[in-house]
Design a protein around this motif. Structure first.
Motif, PDB file in Angstrom:
ATOM      1  N   THR A 214       7.411  17.391  22.943  1.00  0.00           N
ATOM      2  CA  THR A 214       5.988  17.174  23.239  1.00  0.00           C
ATOM      3  C   THR A 214       5.185  18.464  23.300  1.00  0.00           C
ATOM      4  O   THR A 214       4.055  18.453  23.747  1.00  0.00           O
ATOM      5  N   ASP A 215       5.751  19.597  22.888  1.00  0.00           N
ATOM      6  CA  ASP A 215       5.008  20.840  23.195  1.00  0.00           C
ATOM      7  C   ASP A 215       3.556  20.781  22.706  1.00  0.00           C
ATOM      8  O   ASP A 215       2.842  19.897  23.117  1.00  0.00           O
ATOM      9  N   ASN A 216       3.087  21.697  21.895  1.00  0.00           N
ATOM     10  CA  ASN A 216       1.670  21.527  21.530  1.00  0.00           C
ATOM     11  C   ASN A 216       1.480  20.722  20.250  1.00  0.00           C
ATOM     12  O   ASN A 216       0.369  20.298  19.954  1.00  0.00           O
ATOM     13  N   ASN A 218       1.792  17.394  19.582  1.00  0.00           N
ATOM     14  CA  ASN A 218       2.111  16.156  20.288  1.00  0.00           C
ATOM     15  C   ASN A 218       1.141  15.026  19.950  1.00  0.00           C
ATOM     16  O   ASN A 218       0.058  15.251  19.410  1.00  0.00           O
ATOM     17  N   THR A 220      -0.488  13.022  21.863  1.00  0.00           N
ATOM     18  CA  THR A 220      -1.717  12.960  22.662  1.00  0.00           C
ATOM     19  C   THR A 220      -2.827  13.711  21.930  1.00  0.00           C
ATOM     20  O   THR A 220      -3.946  13.217  21.778  1.00  0.00           O
ATOM     21  N   ASN A 221      -2.487  14.916  21.464  1.00  0.00           N
ATOM     22  CA  ASN A 221      -3.450  15.707  20.691  1.00  0.00           C
ATOM     23  C   ASN A 221      -3.810  15.027  19.369  1.00  0.00           C
ATOM     24  O   ASN A 221      -4.975  15.020  18.961  1.00  0.00           O
ATOM     25  N   PRO A 265       7.909  13.983  30.309  1.00  0.00           N
ATOM     26  CA  PRO A 265       6.768  14.389  29.463  1.00  0.00           C
ATOM     27  C   PRO A 265       6.319  13.306  28.471  1.00  0.00           C
ATOM     28  O   PRO A 265       5.178  13.353  27.990  1.00  0.00           O
ATOM     29  N   THR A 268       2.969  10.695  29.186  1.00  0.00           N
ATOM     30  CA  THR A 268       1.602  10.957  28.710  1.00  0.00           C
ATOM     31  C   THR A 268       1.430  10.485  27.275  1.00  0.00           C
ATOM     32  O   THR A 268       0.380   9.960  26.905  1.00  0.00           O
ATOM     33  N   GLU A 269       2.478  10.695  26.472  1.00  0.00           N
ATOM     34  CA  GLU A 269       2.430  10.292  25.065  1.00  0.00           C
ATOM     35  C   GLU A 269       2.302   8.769  24.953  1.00  0.00           C
ATOM     36  O   GLU A 269       1.516   8.251  24.163  1.00  0.00           O
TER      37      GLU A 269
HETATM   38  C1  NAG Z   1       0.141  18.426  24.248  1.00  0.00           C
HETATM   39  O1  NAG Z   1      -0.269  19.724  23.895  1.00  0.00           O
HETATM   40  C2  NAG Z   1      -1.240  20.284  24.752  1.00  0.00           C
HETATM   41  C3  NAG Z   1      -1.578  21.654  24.219  1.00  0.00           C
HETATM   42  O2  NAG Z   1      -2.105  21.535  22.935  1.00  0.00           O
HETATM   43  C4  NAG Z   1      -0.696  20.389  26.152  1.00  0.00           C
HETATM   44  O3  NAG Z   1      -1.714  20.855  27.017  1.00  0.00           O
HETATM   45  C5  NAG Z   1      -0.218  19.028  26.616  1.00  0.00           C
HETATM   46  O4  NAG Z   1       0.399  19.172  27.871  1.00  0.00           O
HETATM   47  C6  NAG Z   1       0.766  18.478  25.621  1.00  0.00           C
HETATM   48  N1  NAG Z   1       1.156  17.141  25.998  1.00  0.00           N
HETATM   49  C7  NAG Z   1       2.371  16.854  26.438  1.00  0.00           C
HETATM   50  C8  NAG Z   1       2.636  15.411  26.716  1.00  0.00           C
HETATM   51  O5  NAG Z   1       3.239  17.670  26.561  1.00  0.00           O
END
Ligand code: NAG
Ligand code: NAG
Ligand code: NAG
Ligand code: NAG
Ligand code: NAG
Length: 478
Positions: A214-216, A218, A220-221, A265, A268-269
């Motif tokens: 899920t880093d950046n 992801n 959600t973005n 994590p 959120t997704e």
């Molecule tokens: C998705 O990436 C953003 C940074 O672009 C970050 O702030 C956010 O925590 C990330 N979402 C998850 C679920 O890790």
């Protein structure tokens, strides 16, 4: 056929046991229950280049999948993809499903082509299929031609992925044009989604994201940027591997509380997908990256699957696809040509636990290694799943008692089936198969074997006490 042997597990038979945990079973789904479950939440992901081999040249494949269908009435969903989807090019002239060469059969090819019969084979599977196609090589016309064929031939097509784990693409990949980052990936994904939907005059077709972790990079973005391309999206897709070389730790893999932390994590997704009106799936997963490590073929990994599936469903995941890689070189695989893997027993157990169920709810708060879930149908609890995820390797095996309370007063006894193995480290491919309700799956065929062992315990005033050894799970039928 279910045969009762009338085993009674009563506390009075084991006076040394004290109740480790007491779980109250709510009489209707509590507010922390899962959303309504998919009929077949547990699926498999088959590595792209070797999918034809799995279907045509590994006897166990269809039986292992049919075993799940026999439990739930629905064929498990499959996803065809992985690293080699991004090395594959469609060749309309090819009569072979796949063409590649490797110097060692344990290797995955660096490059391959596939013909239209690849889709005939995918179309012949009786369940839903996600097809993963290439974006990395930046050949949009080729991926559109393949997508068109998938859509034409596959009545069972669920969705199409445009690239696998783009978070691992580099600036030198053709799609990158010299620069690769999360923002560039998002605009590339959305551009390809629009091209596909307009070229095929369709919508609701893309399995989007396909990110490792899920880093950046992801979902959600990505969801935030979709705009009106959101109509092309069928589901948002994450990949998850809890461990990798250098981090192998079976105690942690199987720990009930550690699983909760590891998957948190993805919550959120799931919420982002839901807010977009889309399904959320774990489209590729298994215990460890790169085909798995020494922890992967073990009975402990089977217990991980049980608990990981249950917890993922609570987060709002619709379905979970466990990756099956190179045949003959795959530690986490559920079956191979010649032998079964103990992880299959975990997948079978959780599929049995969830069969024809509507919701699952936790009975504990994930603060230790003991876990419980109530499984609901028709708004009533029909089964309880108990797990003792304490790691057992050798020596004296501790046993804990689990007390269930709040059962309907009409219930005077419960039956259960146990998932057990010689130890957390035991391996089916080293002559130590797990058992579920006393039964095993035969090497080379995946046919269920042995006499079924059903345990029975008395319920008094809505309460029953059951015993689980360290590294065991129990499925209790109410
Ligand atoms: C998705 O990436 C953003 C940074 O672009 C970050 O702030 C956010 O925590 C990330 N979402 C998850 C679920 O890790
Ligand atoms: C099937 O598997 C065997 C054993 O590994 C192999 O020798 C053979 O080439 C395979 N056949 C096909 C069609 O892939
Ligand atoms: C769809 O893609 C095919 C293959 O690239 C191309 O020949 C065709 O012109 C495209 N059609 C549309 C409507 O974009
Ligand atoms: C493995 O994980 C367990 C549980 O998280 C932890 O207590 C233990 O220290 C870990 N072992 C190693 C070698 O890191
Ligand atoms: C979690 O459950 C344990 C009992 O298993 C209890 O001691 C603890 O207070 C609970 N924690 C929370 C945050 O509710």
């Amino acid at each position: 056929m279910i045969k009762s042997f009338g085993f009674l597990w009563l506390v009075s038979h084991s006076p040394q046991l004290v109740t480790a945990v007491t779980y109250n079973v709510p009489s209707s789904p509590p507010s922390n229950a899962s959303p309504v479950l998919d009929p077949a939440p547990v699926g498999v992901s088959l590595e792209f280049f070797t999918f034809p081999n799995y279907m045509q040249n590994v006897t166990s494949t269809m039986t292992c999948l049919r075993n799940f269908r026999d439990l739930t009435g629905s064929w498990p969903p499959i996803r065809i993809g992985g690293t080699t989807q991004d090395r594959a090019t469609y060749n309309a002239q090819s009569s072979a499903a796949v063409t590649y060469s490797v110097s060692n059969p344990a290797d995955a090819p660096m490059s391959l082509t596939f013909g239209s019969s690849f889709f005939d084979l995918a179309a012949s599977y009786p369940g839903k299929v996600i097809i993963g196609l290439n974006r990395r090589l930046n050949n949009l016309a080729n991926t559109l031609a393949a997508s068109r064929l998938a859509l034409q031939k596959m009545k069972n097509l669920d969705s199409i992925e445009l690239g696998n784990e783009p978070n691992f693409y580099t600036h030198s990949d053709p799609i990158a044009g010299g620069t690769w980052n999360a923002a560039r990936d998002r605009s590339s994904q959305i551009e390809w989604q629009r091209a596909l939907a307009s070229n095929l005059s369709t919508s609701n077709i893309i399995s989007a994201g396909v990110f490792f972790g899920t880093d950046n990079f992801n979902n959600t973005n990505l969801a935030r940027e979709e705009g009106n391309a959101m109509t092309t999206v069928k589901n948002f897709n994450s990949h998850n591997y809890p461990q990798w070389a250098g981090t192998y730790n079976l105690t942690r893999l199987m720990s009930h509380s550690a699983i909760a932390t590891q998957i948190s994590p993805f919550k959120t997704e799931a919420m982002a997908a839901k807010a977009s009106g889309k399904e959320y799936i774990i489209g590729e997963t298994n215990s460890a990256t790169q085909g798995g490590g020494g922890i992967s073929p073990t009975f402990g990994a089977a217990l991980w699957i049980v608990d990981y599936v249950a917890q993922s469903l609570l987060l709002g995941v619709k379905s979970i696809y466990f990756h099956q890689g190179t045949i003959g070189n795959c530690q986490y695989c559920w079956w191979g040509r010649y032998s079964m893997g103990n992880p299959y027993y975990g997948a079978y157990f959780i599929t049995a636990a969830l069969s024809e169920a509507e919701r699952i709810a936790p009975l504990d708060n994930f603060s230790n290694n003991f876990g419980g879930y109530a499984i609901y149908k028709g708004n009533k609890p029909v089964r309880v799943l108990l797990i003792n995820s304490n790691y057992y390797e050798s020596g004296t095996r501790s046993r804990e008692s689990f007390t269930l309370t709040g059962l309907p007063s009409s219930i005077t006894s419960v039956r259960s089936r146990r998932l057990t193995g010689d130890s957390a480290t035991s391996r089916s491919d080293r002559s130590s198969p797990a058992t579920f309700g006393g039964q095993t799956f035969q090497d080379g065929t995946c046919v269920k074997q042995g006499t079924e062992k059903i345990e029975e315990a008395s319920v008094r005033a809505g309460s029953v006490t059951l015993t689980l050894a360290a590294s065991e799970a129990l499925l209790v039928y109410l």
